[in-house]
Design a protein around this motif. Structure first.
Motif, PDB file in Angstrom:
ATOM      1  N   THR A   1      12.383   4.487   1.677  1.00 57.01           N
ATOM      2  CA  THR A   1      12.845   3.154   1.304  1.00 57.01           C
ATOM      3  C   THR A   1      14.030   3.238   0.345  1.00 57.01           C
ATOM      4  O   THR A   1      14.986   2.466   0.460  1.00 57.01           O
ATOM      5  CB  THR A   1      11.694   2.344   0.676  1.00 57.01           C
TER       6      THR A   1
ATOM      7  N   LYS B   1      -1.585  -1.437  -2.042  1.00 55.29           N
ATOM      8  CA  LYS B   1      -0.759  -2.639  -2.197  1.00 55.29           C
ATOM      9  C   LYS B   1       0.012  -2.668  -3.509  1.00 55.29           C
ATOM     10  O   LYS B   1       1.031  -3.338  -3.611  1.00 55.29           O
ATOM     11  CB  LYS B   1      -1.614  -3.902  -2.054  1.00 55.29           C
TER      12      LYS B   1
ATOM     13  N   THR C   1       8.686   1.530   9.682  1.00 55.05           N
ATOM     14  CA  THR C   1       7.896   0.472  10.296  1.00 55.05           C
ATOM     15  C   THR C   1       6.427   0.894  10.310  1.00 55.05           C
ATOM     16  O   THR C   1       6.094   2.034   9.985  1.00 55.05           O
ATOM     17  CB  THR C   1       8.363   0.223  11.745  1.00 55.05           C
ATOM     18  N   ARG C   2       5.579  -0.019  10.740  1.00 56.57           N
ATOM     19  CA  ARG C   2       4.154   0.298  10.835  1.00 56.57           C
ATOM     20  C   ARG C   2       3.918   1.427  11.844  1.00 56.57           C
ATOM     21  O   ARG C   2       3.064   2.280  11.648  1.00 56.57           O
ATOM     22  CB  ARG C   2       3.363  -0.947  11.229  1.00 56.57           C
TER      23      ARG C   2
ATOM     24  N   THR D   1       5.072  -2.568  -0.761  1.00 58.32           N
ATOM     25  CA  THR D   1       5.209  -3.974  -0.405  1.00 58.32           C
ATOM     26  C   THR D   1       5.904  -4.035   0.936  1.00 58.32           C
ATOM     27  O   THR D   1       6.846  -3.281   1.196  1.00 58.32           O
ATOM     28  CB  THR D   1       6.043  -4.757  -1.435  1.00 58.32           C
ATOM     29  N   SER D   2       5.442  -4.896   1.789  1.00 55.36           N
ATOM     30  CA  SER D   2       6.084  -5.041   3.091  1.00 55.36           C
ATOM     31  C   SER D   2       6.768  -6.393   3.144  1.00 55.36           C
ATOM     32  O   SER D   2       6.282  -7.380   2.598  1.00 55.36           O
ATOM     33  CB  SER D   2       5.059  -4.915   4.216  1.00 55.36           C
ATOM     34  N   GLN D   3       7.916  -6.411   3.799  1.00 55.60           N
ATOM     35  CA  GLN D   3       8.644  -7.656   3.947  1.00 55.60           C
ATOM     36  C   GLN D   3       9.446  -7.594   5.233  1.00 55.60           C
ATOM     37  O   GLN D   3       9.765  -6.523   5.724  1.00 55.60           O
ATOM     38  CB  GLN D   3       9.550  -7.918   2.755  1.00 55.60           C
ATOM     39  N   TRP D   4       9.749  -8.768   5.756  1.00 60.31           N
ATOM     40  CA  TRP D   4      10.529  -8.849   6.980  1.00 60.31           C
ATOM     41  C   TRP D   4      11.996  -8.633   6.642  1.00 60.31           C
ATOM     42  O   TRP D   4      12.505  -9.108   5.644  1.00 60.31           O
ATOM     43  CB  TRP D   4      10.362 -10.224   7.623  1.00 60.31           C
ATOM     44  N   THR D   5      12.666  -7.907   7.505  1.00 62.05           N
ATOM     45  CA  THR D   5      14.099  -7.754   7.325  1.00 62.05           C
ATOM     46  C   THR D   5      14.784  -8.978   7.924  1.00 62.05           C
ATOM     47  O   THR D   5      14.229  -9.666   8.780  1.00 62.05           O
ATOM     48  CB  THR D   5      14.619  -6.494   8.039  1.00 62.05           C
ATOM     49  N   THR D   6      15.987  -9.261   7.445  1.00 63.29           N
ATOM     50  CA  THR D   6      16.703 -10.413   7.981  1.00 63.29           C
ATOM     51  C   THR D   6      17.207 -10.078   9.371  1.00 63.29           C
ATOM     52  O   THR D   6      17.621  -8.954   9.654  1.00 63.29           O
ATOM     53  CB  THR D   6      17.891 -10.782   7.069  1.00 63.29           C
TER      54      THR D   6
END
Length: 145
Positions: A73, A109, A80-81, A113-118
Protein backbone atom coordinates in the motif's frame (compact mmCIF):
# COMPACT_ATOMS: atom_id res chain seq x y z
CA UNK A 1 -7.53 -21.50 35.19
CA UNK A 2 -10.71 -23.34 34.44
CA UNK A 3 -11.89 -26.15 36.72
CA UNK A 4 -11.32 -28.84 34.09
CA UNK A 5 -7.68 -27.85 33.69
CA UNK A 6 -7.32 -27.76 37.50
CA UNK A 7 -8.73 -31.30 37.68
CA UNK A 8 -6.37 -32.52 34.94
CA UNK A 9 -3.42 -30.95 36.77
CA UNK A 10 -4.55 -32.58 40.04
CA UNK A 11 -4.97 -35.93 38.28
CA UNK A 12 -1.47 -35.74 36.76
CA UNK A 13 0.14 -34.67 40.05
CA UNK A 14 -0.87 -37.89 41.82
CA UNK A 15 1.72 -40.59 42.54
CA UNK A 16 1.87 -43.49 40.06
CA UNK A 17 0.59 -46.07 42.58
CA UNK A 18 -2.30 -43.91 43.78
CA UNK A 19 -5.65 -44.98 42.34
CA UNK A 20 -8.14 -42.26 41.50
CA UNK A 21 -11.11 -42.53 39.23
CA UNK A 22 -12.34 -39.89 36.87
CA UNK A 23 -15.68 -39.94 38.70
CA UNK A 24 -14.12 -39.03 42.06
CA UNK A 25 -12.05 -36.18 40.65
CA UNK A 26 -14.99 -34.91 38.57
CA UNK A 27 -17.19 -34.78 41.68
CA UNK A 28 -14.47 -33.00 43.65
CA UNK A 29 -14.16 -30.25 40.99
CA UNK A 30 -17.87 -30.29 40.03
CA UNK A 31 -17.23 -31.00 36.33
CA UNK A 32 -18.35 -33.54 33.75
CA UNK A 33 -16.56 -36.90 34.07
CA UNK A 34 -16.46 -37.55 30.31
CA UNK A 35 -14.94 -34.14 29.58
CA UNK A 36 -12.30 -34.71 32.26
CA UNK A 37 -11.43 -38.14 30.86
CA UNK A 38 -11.19 -36.86 27.28
CA UNK A 39 -9.09 -33.86 28.26
CA UNK A 40 -6.76 -36.01 30.39
CA UNK A 41 -6.32 -38.59 27.62
CA UNK A 42 -5.63 -35.86 25.04
CA UNK A 43 -8.71 -36.63 22.94
CA UNK A 44 -10.27 -33.21 23.56
CA UNK A 45 -8.71 -29.76 23.94
CA UNK A 46 -9.95 -26.41 25.14
CA UNK A 47 -11.99 -24.27 22.75
CA UNK A 48 -9.21 -21.71 22.56
CA UNK A 49 -6.66 -24.37 21.61
CA UNK A 50 -9.03 -25.87 19.05
CA UNK A 51 -9.57 -22.42 17.54
CA UNK A 52 -5.82 -21.86 17.16
CA UNK A 53 -5.35 -25.29 15.58
CA UNK A 54 -8.20 -24.61 13.16
CA UNK A 55 -6.73 -21.37 11.77
CA UNK A 56 -5.03 -21.52 8.39
CA UNK A 57 -2.23 -19.12 9.38
CA UNK A 58 -0.52 -18.71 12.72
CA UNK A 59 -0.63 -15.36 14.51
CA UNK A 60 2.93 -14.57 13.41
CA UNK A 61 2.14 -15.40 9.78
CA UNK A 62 -0.89 -13.10 9.87
CA UNK A 63 1.27 -10.28 11.28
CA UNK A 64 3.76 -10.81 8.42
CA UNK A 65 0.91 -10.75 5.90
CA UNK A 66 -0.41 -7.48 7.35
CA UNK A 67 3.07 -5.94 7.13
CA UNK A 68 3.40 -7.11 3.52
CA UNK A 69 0.02 -5.59 2.63
CA UNK A 70 1.00 -2.32 4.30
CA UNK A 71 4.26 -2.30 2.35
CA UNK A 72 2.42 -2.78 -0.93
CA UNK A 73 0.00 0.00 0.00
CA UNK A 74 2.85 2.40 0.77
CA UNK A 75 4.27 1.68 -2.70
CA UNK A 76 0.85 2.60 -4.19
CA UNK A 77 0.03 -1.04 -5.02
CA UNK A 78 -2.81 -1.89 -2.62
CA UNK A 79 -3.75 -5.56 -3.06
CA UNK A 80 -7.24 -6.71 -3.88
CA UNK A 81 -9.08 -9.39 -1.94
CA UNK A 82 -8.06 -11.93 -4.59
CA UNK A 83 -4.39 -11.02 -4.19
CA UNK A 84 -4.64 -11.33 -0.38
CA UNK A 85 -6.32 -14.69 -0.84
CA UNK A 86 -3.51 -15.89 -3.13
CA UNK A 87 -0.83 -14.71 -0.67
CA UNK A 88 -2.55 -16.51 2.20
CA UNK A 89 -3.01 -19.68 0.14
CA UNK A 90 0.69 -19.67 -0.70
CA UNK A 91 1.70 -19.17 2.94
CA UNK A 92 -0.75 -21.76 4.29
CA UNK A 93 0.10 -24.33 1.65
CA UNK A 94 -3.59 -24.90 0.98
CA UNK A 95 -6.40 -22.96 -0.65
CA UNK A 96 -8.22 -20.40 1.50
CA UNK A 97 -11.73 -19.23 0.70
CA UNK A 98 -13.21 -15.79 0.20
CA UNK A 99 -14.69 -16.02 3.69
CA UNK A 100 -11.18 -16.38 5.11
CA UNK A 101 -10.22 -12.99 3.63
CA UNK A 102 -13.27 -11.38 5.25
CA UNK A 103 -12.42 -12.89 8.65
CA UNK A 104 -8.75 -11.90 8.22
CA UNK A 105 -9.74 -8.31 7.46
CA UNK A 106 -12.03 -8.31 10.51
CA UNK A 107 -9.32 -9.73 12.80
CA UNK A 108 -6.89 -7.05 11.61
CA UNK A 109 -9.30 -4.13 11.28
CA UNK A 110 -7.04 -1.90 13.39
CA UNK A 111 -4.15 -2.35 10.96
CA UNK A 112 -5.98 -2.65 7.64
CA UNK A 113 -8.62 -0.44 6.13
CA UNK A 114 -10.32 -1.17 2.87
CA UNK A 115 -11.79 1.43 0.59
CA UNK A 116 -13.04 1.67 -2.95
CA UNK A 117 -10.78 3.29 -5.47
CA UNK A 118 -12.21 6.05 -7.61
CA UNK A 119 -13.40 4.93 -11.00
CA UNK A 120 -12.13 6.13 -14.35
CA UNK A 121 -13.80 9.23 -15.76
CA UNK A 122 -16.42 8.41 -18.42
CA UNK A 123 -14.71 10.50 -21.12
CA UNK A 124 -11.37 8.80 -20.47
CA UNK A 125 -13.05 5.41 -20.61
CA UNK A 126 -14.63 6.14 -24.01
CA UNK A 127 -11.37 7.59 -25.35
CA UNK A 128 -9.48 4.46 -24.36
CA UNK A 129 -9.69 2.15 -27.38
CA UNK A 130 -7.19 0.23 -29.48
CA UNK A 131 -8.48 1.65 -32.74
CA UNK A 132 -7.91 5.23 -31.57
CA UNK A 133 -4.39 4.42 -30.39
CA UNK A 134 -3.56 2.78 -33.71
CA UNK A 135 -4.92 5.79 -35.63
CA UNK A 136 -2.85 8.18 -33.49
CA UNK A 137 0.40 6.26 -33.95
CA UNK A 138 -0.23 5.77 -37.68
CA UNK A 139 -0.68 9.54 -38.09
CA UNK A 140 2.39 10.16 -35.97
CA UNK A 141 4.42 7.74 -38.10
CA UNK A 142 3.24 9.44 -41.31
CA UNK A 143 4.22 12.88 -39.95
CA UNK A 144 7.68 11.66 -38.95
CA UNK A 145 8.20 9.88 -42.29
Amino acid sequence: MDPIQDAVTFFESQEPGEELSYTEVAKRYNINRVTLARRHQGVQTTRAAAKVNKQKLSHEQEIELVEYIEGLTQRALPPTRAIIRNFASYIAGERVGEGWVTRFMHRNKDSLTSQWTTGMDRKRHHADSEAKYNLYFDLLYQKIA
